[in-house]
Design an enzyme around this catalytic site. Structure first.
Site, PDB file in Angstrom:
ATOM      1  N   LYS A 165       8.920  -0.217  -5.362  1.00 53.52           N
ATOM      2  CA  LYS A 165       7.752  -1.091  -5.522  1.00 53.52           C
ATOM      3  C   LYS A 165       6.767  -0.493  -6.529  1.00 53.52           C
ATOM      4  CE  LYS A 165       6.890  -4.464  -3.628  1.00 53.52           C
ATOM      5  NZ  LYS A 165       7.246  -5.890  -3.903  1.00 53.52           N
ATOM      6  N   ASP A 214       0.825  -1.219   0.000  1.00 55.61           N
ATOM      7  CA  ASP A 214       0.000   0.000   0.000  1.00 55.61           C
ATOM      8  C   ASP A 214       0.858   1.269   0.000  1.00 55.61           C
ATOM      9  OD1 ASP A 214       0.958  -0.135   2.617  1.00 55.61           O
ATOM     10  OD2 ASP A 214      -1.011   0.060   3.570  1.00 55.61           O
ATOM     11  N   GLU A 215       2.170   1.112   0.281  1.00 60.42           N
ATOM     12  CA  GLU A 215       3.029   2.310   0.371  1.00 60.42           C
ATOM     13  C   GLU A 215       3.164   3.032  -0.961  1.00 60.42           C
ATOM     14  OE1 GLU A 215       6.553   2.087   2.648  1.00 60.42           O
ATOM     15  OE2 GLU A 215       5.665   0.782   4.145  1.00 60.42           O
TER      16      GLU A 215
END
Ligand code: NAD
Ligand code: DAU
Length: 347
Positions: A159, A131-132
């Site tokens: 990511k 979710d970052e």
């Protein structure tokens, strides 16, 4: 035989996923590819290491020749890709390791799948993300699958970049991909650099508990086996090309979480409640620290009927009990191979 390559299967989440898949699907061939960095530990997988449907391969997702040979050897139908550098603080001290593993490694893996998979029918490349990538929230609101990407640490930027490359391979080369973005996991086998195991470890040793900044940063915590269950479900029933958010619906401010852990540990160690809270020390903040993460996992609930099963009180207690009972594991991962790898790469 249906053949799945799971990368990063000796790490925290990978351990739980590999165990689940090997036990639940005896008709699948599960190959676990892991470089065994400081974060990967084969001890985690002792109970399934001799299962007939399981094989471990030590190797690097950045090694194109090795991957090509692996695809020829096992003729994978699909990939579930977890291997990564995963710790935000390390990405601040050594960003390149994150670029190389999380971005270059992911593209190298995509290329290996692409060159081996002549026929894409029945094939799947499932990329596990965080979710970052969505950045930081204020006091209100949630991340949905439509939230624009706004990564703010080298880890989350790496990511985000890998997520976008995976999606680009879908659009450009018709690679059959799925992506899921999950909130903070907790549970057994998590390396004691992350908040929850670090606090438990330090409470055990009577060491100070370093809380960054004002301690009012908020994370959404998910029991790791609930994440593994979600990955299993999405792997089997998720739609190609789609993204799914996974979350615990369990927001905690860091300081509240640390208080809870202190009290659970005091109780389990037979100390007066309040003893461990005295170890809390507010320390210099993490640079670029994201204030709040919160996941809206309603798409996964509505489309695939998933929701977390373990409530936080039970999960945190089970986690504390596991770390108290597994001092050998803690000793192993915080010494020896870990120390050497750490010295070579980070000092
Ligand atoms: P982890 O650090 O515990 O494990 C990562 C594993 O990848 C280790 O076993 C390591 O040896 C392996 N690895 C690292 N570099 C490699 C390389 N070059 N080649 C092959 N293997 C390599 O991480 P984790 O917490 O289990 O996270 C797994 C995945 O889930 C990551 O992609 C992470 O971004 C994602 N994720 C984690 C969380 C979380 O809360 N931990 C939440 C959401 C998403
Ligand atoms: O949100 C998902 C992400 O969660 C994953 O993608 C990452 O791989 C995983 O590491 C985790 O990232 P965080 O940075 O949120 O996790 P960490 O455990 O490092 O920190 C959780 C919170 O606790 C964060 O606000 C920083 C704070 N913290 C952390 C440590 C290690 C402290 O206050 N003190 C500490 O010593």
């Amino acid at each position: 035989m249906h053949s799945i390559l799971i990368t990063g299967g000796a790490g925290f989440i990978g351990t739980h996923l590999v165990k689940r898949m090997v036990k639940k699907y005896p008709d699948y061939k599960i190959v676990n590819l892991d470089l065994l960095t400081y974060a990967g530990n084969l001890e985690n997988l002792r109970d399934i290491e001799n299962a007939p449907n399981y094989t471990f391969e030590k190797g690097d997702i950045r090694d194109a020749d090795f991957l090509q040979g692996l695809f020829v050897k096992y003729d994978f139908d699909s990939v579930i890709h977890l291997a990564a550098e995963s710790h935000v603080d390390r990405s601040i001290s050594n960003p390149m390791a994150f670029i190389e593993t999380n971005i270059v490694g992911t593209v190298t893996l995509l290329n290996a799948a692409r060159s081996h998979w002549k026929d894409l029918i029945g094939k799947k490349f499932y990329h596990i993300s965080t979710d970052e990538v969505y950045g930081s929230l204020g006091d209100e609101g949630f991340f949905t699958e439509a939230t624009p990407y706004d990564p703010r640490s080298p880890y989350s930027a790496s990511k985000a970049s890998s997520d976008m490359l995976v999606r680009a391979y879908h659009h450009t080369f018709e690679m059959p991909i799925i992506v899921s973005n999950c909130s903070n996991n907790y549970g057994p086998y998590q390396f004691p650099e992350k908040l929850i195991p670090l606090m438990i470890h330090n409470i055990k040793l009577g060491k100070t508990l370093p809380v960054y900044g004002d301690g009012l940063y908020t994370r959404d915590w998910l029991w790791v086996e609930d994440h593994a269950a979600a990955i299993d479900l999405i792997y089997h029933e998720g739609k190609i090309g789609e993204t799914y958010n996974i979350g615990g619906n369990n927001e905690r401010k860091n300081i509240e979480l640390v208080h809870t852990l202190c009290d659970i540990m005091d109780e389990l160690m037979g100390k007066a409640i309040g003893t461990s809270r005295q170890l809390i020390t507010f320390v210099k903040d993490r640079p670029g620290h994201d204030r709040r993460y919160a996941i809206d996992a309603s798409k996964l609930k509505h489309e695939l009927d998933w929701e977390p099963l373990v409530d936080p009180e039970t999960g945190l207690r089970k986690t504390a009990e596991w770390y108290l009972e597994n001092q050998n594991w803690l000793d192993a991962v915080t010494s020896g191979a870990y120390q050497r790898y750490y010295a070579e790469h980070y000092e």
